[in-house]
Design a protein around this motif. Sequence first.
Motif, PDB file in Angstrom:
ATOM      1  N   GLY A   6      27.147  59.130  41.035  1.00 25.36           N
ATOM      2  CA  GLY A   6      26.905  60.315  40.215  1.00 25.36           C
ATOM      3  C   GLY A   6      27.924  60.526  39.110  1.00 25.36           C
ATOM      4  N   THR A   7      29.222  60.394  39.443  1.00 27.29           N
ATOM      5  CA  THR A   7      30.265  60.607  38.438  1.00 27.29           C
ATOM      6  C   THR A   7      30.172  59.574  37.328  1.00 27.29           C
ATOM      7  N   GLU A   8      29.976  58.315  37.708  1.00 32.41           N
ATOM      8  CA  GLU A   8      29.858  57.251  36.715  1.00 32.41           C
ATOM      9  C   GLU A   8      28.692  57.516  35.775  1.00 32.41           C
ATOM     10  N   ARG A   9      27.557  57.884  36.351  1.00 33.63           N
ATOM     11  CA  ARG A   9      26.361  58.127  35.536  1.00 33.63           C
ATOM     12  C   ARG A   9      26.509  59.380  34.680  1.00 33.63           C
ATOM     13  N   ARG A  10      27.189  60.393  35.215  1.00 36.47           N
ATOM     14  CA  ARG A  10      27.352  61.650  34.490  1.00 36.47           C
ATOM     15  C   ARG A  10      28.154  61.453  33.207  1.00 36.47           C
ATOM     16  N   PHE A  11      29.181  60.588  33.272  1.00 38.09           N
ATOM     17  CA  PHE A  11      30.022  60.362  32.098  1.00 38.09           C
ATOM     18  C   PHE A  11      29.424  59.361  31.121  1.00 38.09           C
ATOM     19  N   LEU A  12      28.505  58.540  31.573  1.00 35.28           N
ATOM     20  CA  LEU A  12      28.016  57.430  30.769  1.00 35.28           C
ATOM     21  C   LEU A  12      27.554  57.851  29.383  1.00 35.28           C
ATOM     22  N   ARG A  13      26.749  58.897  29.296  1.00 39.90           N
ATOM     23  CA  ARG A  13      26.134  59.280  28.026  1.00 39.90           C
ATOM     24  C   ARG A  13      26.791  60.486  27.360  1.00 39.90           C
ATOM     25  N   MET A  14      27.906  60.925  27.882  1.00 39.71           N
ATOM     26  CA  MET A  14      28.625  61.994  27.193  1.00 39.71           C
ATOM     27  C   MET A  14      29.134  61.491  25.852  1.00 39.71           C
ATOM     28  N   PRO A  15      29.055  62.286  24.797  1.00 37.22           N
ATOM     29  CA  PRO A  15      29.545  61.835  23.486  1.00 37.22           C
ATOM     30  C   PRO A  15      31.059  61.693  23.426  1.00 37.22           C
ATOM     31  N   ALA A 120      37.912  52.446  26.894  1.00 37.27           N
ATOM     32  CA  ALA A 120      36.873  52.228  27.900  1.00 37.27           C
ATOM     33  C   ALA A 120      36.049  53.492  28.070  1.00 37.27           C
ATOM     34  N   ASN A 121      34.794  53.313  28.435  1.00 39.78           N
ATOM     35  CA  ASN A 121      33.972  54.457  28.813  1.00 39.78           C
ATOM     36  C   ASN A 121      34.476  54.974  30.158  1.00 39.78           C
ATOM     37  N   HIS A 122      34.580  56.288  30.277  1.00 39.01           N
ATOM     38  CA  HIS A 122      35.162  56.901  31.482  1.00 39.01           C
ATOM     39  C   HIS A 122      34.387  56.542  32.749  1.00 39.01           C
ATOM     40  N   SER A 123      33.149  56.110  32.605  1.00 45.60           N
ATOM     41  CA  SER A 123      32.336  55.796  33.782  1.00 45.60           C
ATOM     42  C   SER A 123      32.866  54.589  34.545  1.00 45.60           C
ATOM     43  N   ILE A 124      33.716  53.752  33.919  1.00 46.69           N
ATOM     44  CA  ILE A 124      34.229  52.577  34.624  1.00 46.69           C
ATOM     45  C   ILE A 124      35.719  52.662  34.926  1.00 46.69           C
ATOM     46  N   CYS A 125      36.368  53.770  34.603  1.00 46.32           N
ATOM     47  CA  CYS A 125      37.820  53.798  34.821  1.00 46.32           C
ATOM     48  C   CYS A 125      38.354  55.209  34.942  1.00 46.32           C
ATOM     49  N   ASP A 126      39.542  55.289  35.534  1.00 44.45           N
ATOM     50  CA  ASP A 126      40.377  56.487  35.461  1.00 44.45           C
ATOM     51  C   ASP A 126      41.716  56.056  34.846  1.00 44.45           C
ATOM     52  N   GLY A 127      42.644  56.975  34.724  1.00 47.66           N
ATOM     53  CA  GLY A 127      43.913  56.643  34.082  1.00 47.66           C
ATOM     54  C   GLY A 127      44.695  55.581  34.829  1.00 47.66           C
ATOM     55  N   ARG A 128      44.721  55.680  36.157  1.00 48.90           N
ATOM     56  CA  ARG A 128      45.484  54.709  36.944  1.00 48.90           C
ATOM     57  C   ARG A 128      44.880  53.315  36.829  1.00 48.90           C
ATOM     58  N   SER A 129      43.560  53.233  36.714  1.00 46.55           N
ATOM     59  CA  SER A 129      42.898  51.938  36.532  1.00 46.55           C
ATOM     60  C   SER A 129      43.425  51.232  35.294  1.00 46.55           C
ATOM     61  N   LEU A 130      43.591  51.995  34.217  1.00 47.60           N
ATOM     62  CA  LEU A 130      44.036  51.386  32.969  1.00 47.60           C
ATOM     63  C   LEU A 130      45.481  50.893  33.065  1.00 47.60           C
ATOM     64  N   VAL A 131      46.279  51.547  33.902  1.00 50.77           N
ATOM     65  CA  VAL A 131      47.647  51.068  34.133  1.00 50.77           C
ATOM     66  C   VAL A 131      47.608  49.717  34.846  1.00 50.77           C
ATOM     67  N   TYR A 132      46.790  49.623  35.897  1.00 54.89           N
ATOM     68  CA  TYR A 132      46.662  48.355  36.620  1.00 54.89           C
ATOM     69  C   TYR A 132      46.127  47.266  35.693  1.00 54.89           C
ATOM     70  N   LEU A 133      45.172  47.625  34.869  1.00 51.68           N
ATOM     71  CA  LEU A 133      44.577  46.666  33.946  1.00 51.68           C
ATOM     72  C   LEU A 133      45.612  46.183  32.931  1.00 51.68           C
ATOM     73  N   LEU A 134      46.390  47.117  32.396  1.00 50.93           N
ATOM     74  CA  LEU A 134      47.423  46.749  31.436  1.00 50.93           C
ATOM     75  C   LEU A 134      48.433  45.789  32.057  1.00 50.93           C
ATOM     76  N   ARG A 135      48.860  46.091  33.287  1.00 53.86           N
ATOM     77  CA  ARG A 135      49.817  45.204  33.969  1.00 53.86           C
ATOM     78  C   ARG A 135      49.239  43.798  34.118  1.00 53.86           C
TER      79      ARG A 135
END
Length: 459
Positions: A6-15, A120-135
């Motif tokens: 639900g959360t992923e889908r809810r954010f998907l089409r937000m502008p 990134a679109n918020h539907s695939i990440c949160d802030g901590r995800s982007l830290v792990y990704l950057l590392r």
Amino acid sequence: MRKMNGTERRFLRMPNANVVMVARIKGLISKEQLKSAVSKVRQKHFLLGVRVSLDDDSNGWFIQEDVPEIPVKVIARLTDEDWIEVTAEEIKSAFSVEKAPLIRFVLLQSSEVSDLMITANHSICDGRSLVYLLRDIMVYLDKPKEDVETPAIIPPAVQDCLPLSASGGFFYKLIVKRINKKWTRKKISFNENDYRDLHQTFWQNNRVSILNWELTEAQTSSLVSRCHQEQVTVNSALYTAFLAAQTDIQGNSQAYLQNILVPVDFRSRLTQPIGEAVGFYASAGVNFRLKYNPKKSFWDMVRIMDRKIKQKLTDKNIFQSQKLNLLSPSLMDGLIFAKHGKLNDKMASKLLKKKGLDKIFTGIVISNLGKLDIPVDYGNLHLQALMGPVVYSDGVEKILEVVTVAGKMHLTLTFGDTIIATDVVVKVKDAAMKYLAEAISGEKQSAKRHWIPKLLQNN
């Protein structure tokens, strides 16, 4: 393939669904090196290599077939402030969700220092995800011949690993089921042109502004030490400082300025281990009302704030926003269209108001990722700073993102200057930092406000 929760889908089409993280890196990075590193992290993290397919019921599905390469763009870096202007553009640049990955990279490149930007679109990440990704990207930049250790693991959907105490009750689920049936009978649907029009209208009425500053190692250490001494969190001290500053600068004429909304990373509360997966594992958080009392000392107010936050940190409250995810995906889209005047439907408008999504909810949201437990040195590359993750919301007047790297606290404040004047936000920010400085030192700060050594601004 995996169905979106639900959360992923809810954010998907937000502008305004885009999230931007910016890493300042000392050392030369070529486009070829970055593309190679991005290719490897795509192999490691499932959601980096997906597009989205919508079925007849508007449910979203993550699809791995026929997904192009992740876009990587290189721009010459001329000043330390370039990233602010590019971030403002990245925030409002939509993804082609059904045809391309939901992530892209921009490298502001120079021979000595570069700014690596992840959008990134918020539907695939949160802030901590982007830290792990950057590392992970930094590791592959340093060691380009290193193989990906593990194949991409599909991160579990949140609804499949919620604690029992967070699940919605029988009667609530029954009510939502009836709402969904009523909505389905209306046969309201949206096509790509509708989404494009919504996006264009939103960004005609909104404009992103960003303030960025940092605390020195000494200032950061002083703040953390004093919070430990007072037995409160740094987050509570930051919230209290901004609550006090808003009271001084903006007064109490707007009731939402006393609303406190605390985002929560709930990875550790799920019934399945999430580890360092890239995904959306954070909630809108807990909320309550608190009015700043100038008759009390600053640290007394921090303790009140700290106590209220801790009392609210229950599974039931933290996962409260997950209940909204029980709504039909089409109805969730309908709420967005109704909010921005693109759908005239009484049911959607009534539900929008009932959930409080039709207006500004709070004066400030603070998301503090804390002290990052990741290396700063990767061979010849050195991670100097992190800015963000930058997000924009027309339902929150000011969003403050805080992260501590190499002993320095970096703060990024995002707001819409069509909603609140830039000079007001600057005054609030300065007043909040002054409150912190005086509370720590016990002395009045000079008008120079030397406790705020750096300020970057985009109007």
